[in-house]
Design an enzyme around this catalytic site. Structure first.
Site, PDB file in Angstrom:
ATOM      1  N   TYR A 341      98.311 -71.293  56.949  1.00  0.00           N
ATOM      2  CA  TYR A 341      97.313 -70.634  57.800  1.00  0.00           C
ATOM      3  C   TYR A 341      96.228 -71.663  58.107  1.00  0.00           C
ATOM      4  CZ  TYR A 341      98.703 -65.699  57.133  1.00  0.00           C
ATOM      5  OH  TYR A 341      99.337 -64.487  57.147  1.00  0.00           O
ATOM      6  N   GLU A 417      83.520 -44.025  57.682  1.00  0.00           N
ATOM      7  CA  GLU A 417      83.893 -44.093  59.103  1.00  0.00           C
ATOM      8  C   GLU A 417      82.702 -44.265  60.043  1.00  0.00           C
ATOM      9  OE1 GLU A 417      85.954 -40.387  58.926  1.00  0.00           O
ATOM     10  OE2 GLU A 417      87.924 -41.339  59.085  1.00  0.00           O
TER      11      GLU A 417
END
Ligand code: ZN
Ligand code: ZN
Length: 438
Positions: A341, A417
């Protein structure tokens, strides 16, 4: 005595000079906030749907279908099947301007949920031939929902925008199953940043341990490059009682491991950027009285700047080979071993340009300079091709101490949320601001 009038006139001229430029941006920010507030309930509903129906990396078939249908309903040009299950929606304003990409990752994890939430996942999936529980235990469900929210806002504001926007829904961020490839690297190979050519890319990750309403940024390396390696030390076998007849790969390996530890502690300029060299596994020999002829070890290198990365790679080869030679052994280094990566690298000029957008969106006090992370993100593959920014957005209720927030990838992982609204606004405002100025 003179300071006051000078200050006043300075402020007046600043206001005058910036009026024509600042006001429209502010109007856009307000409009984005209004729509984001209006659709917040939808974003939460979308998130719960994906949360309840998670799919493993490279198996996001239903997830992709739902996303594609959503983008089609927005009248975007939709491409599916990129890097297996990736979906891209293209919004073309019809007016000249830059092409901006926004990215969300869409995969769940082989974790059995234990949150007790009414919309907790009961999904199962296959991993290496076994049935496992599947959970959005990294918050990628919130990423999908936030990007759907931004797509809604930007589509609604299309007539006021210029250029093009690519909404990239990327599979397999957590890593493809054994024997498969996937994720951002493959999307890039399959041309997701071409036709139209992407000028800039923005992405974000929700954080279960950062307060809702906050955004965390850092220019340069924000997440590490990953370079796994393998070292095979070849010696000469002998009876354990007569080591002088051997070239002992076990003692050689011990010296190599300690030598590797001096790379970071003695060669890397740690005040510039951190790094890690870890050996994770070592195997060799089969009984107490035999010095074997070979030892094998594998490990991982993490780095946050391209220079450090290059230096460590060179040093690993140098240390391993010279230590082996000093012990009359030989060694082979395989670097990278199987995958790599790049550094999740926030283009410094772009980061500085966009910082005011973070502040107008989140409020100055909620914009936090963050430390780099020695974990990795395959968003880095996009940033290798085009300048990009990767940010962290808070998903922890403010009344829970960070130390008590369940970690990512755990069965108890939870997101507040109410943190998603900021992500929706940030993706939208970054796009609009970049469009206005390029
Ligand atoms: Zn993750
Ligand atoms: Zn993640």
């Amino acid at each position: 005595m003179m300071a006051l009038p000078m200050k006043k006139s300075l402020i007046a001229s600043l206001v005058l000079a910036s009026t024509s430029f600042t006001l429209p941006v502010f109007a856009d920010t307000q409009k984005v906030a209004d729509i984001a507030n209006r659709i917040e309930g939808d974003v939460i509903k979308w998130r719960r749907h994906f949360h309840q129906n998670p799919e493993l990396s490279n198996r996001e078939f239903e997830t992709a279908k739902t996303i594609a249908k959503f983008l089609e309903d927005l009248d975007l040009e939709v491409t599916t099947g990129i890097a297996k299950t990736g979906v891209v929606g293209l919004l073309d304003t019809g007016k000249p301007g830059p092409t901006i990409a926004l990215r969300a990752d869409i995969d769940g994890l082989p974790v059995t949920e234990n949150t007790g939430l009414p919309f907790a996942s009961k999904a199962m999936g296959e991993l290496d031939g076994n049935q496992v529980g599947v959970m959005h235990a990294c918050g990628h469900d919130t990423h999908i929902a936030m990007l759907m929210g931004a797509a809604t806002i930007l589509t609604e504001m299309k007539s006021e925008l210029n250029g093009k926007i690519k909404f990239i829904f990327q599979p397999a961020e957590e890593g493809a199953p054994a024997g498969e490839v996937g994720g951002a690297e493959i999307m890039v190979k399959e041309g997701v940043l071409k036709n139209p050519d992407v000028d800039v890319i923005f992405g974000l990750h929700i954080s279960s341990d950062k307060d809702v309403g906050t955004v965390h940024y850092k220019e340069g390396g924000i997440m590490a490059a990953v370079d796994p390696f393998k070292i095979v030390v070849n010696g000469k076998q002998s009876h354990g009682a007569y080591p002088w007849l051997s070239a002992d790969p076990i003692v050689t390996s011990a010296q190599i491991i300690m030598g590797l530890q001096t790379i970071v502690s003695r060669e890397v300029e740690l005040i510039d950027s951190a790094a890690v060299v870890s050996v994770g596994k070592i195997t060799g020999g089969n009984r107490s009285n035999i010095i074997p002829n070979q030892v094998e070890m594998i490990g991982t290198i993490r780095s946050l700047s391209p220079d450090t990365r290059e230096h460590i790679h060179e040093a690993v080869h140098r240390k391993v080979n010279s230590i082996a030679k000093s012990m009359n052994a030989t060694a082979e280094v395989t670097l990278p071993l199987d995958y790599q990566y790049p550094i999740t690298y926030n283009d410094p000029a772009l980061m500085r340009e966009m910082l005011p957008v973070l502040k107008t969106t989140a409020g100055e006090d909620n914009v936090k300079l963050t430390k780099a992370v020695t974990g990795a993100e395959d968003f880095s593959f996009f940033q290798e091709e085009v300048p990009g920014l990767y940010l962290f957005v808070g998903g922890k209720s403010r009344d829970i101490p960070a130390s008590e927030a369940p970690g990512h990838h755990t069965p108890e992982f939870k997101i507040d949320e109410s943190g998603m609204a900021l992500g929706v606004k940030l993706l939208s405002n970054l796009t609009i601001d970049y469009m206005k100025n390029h």
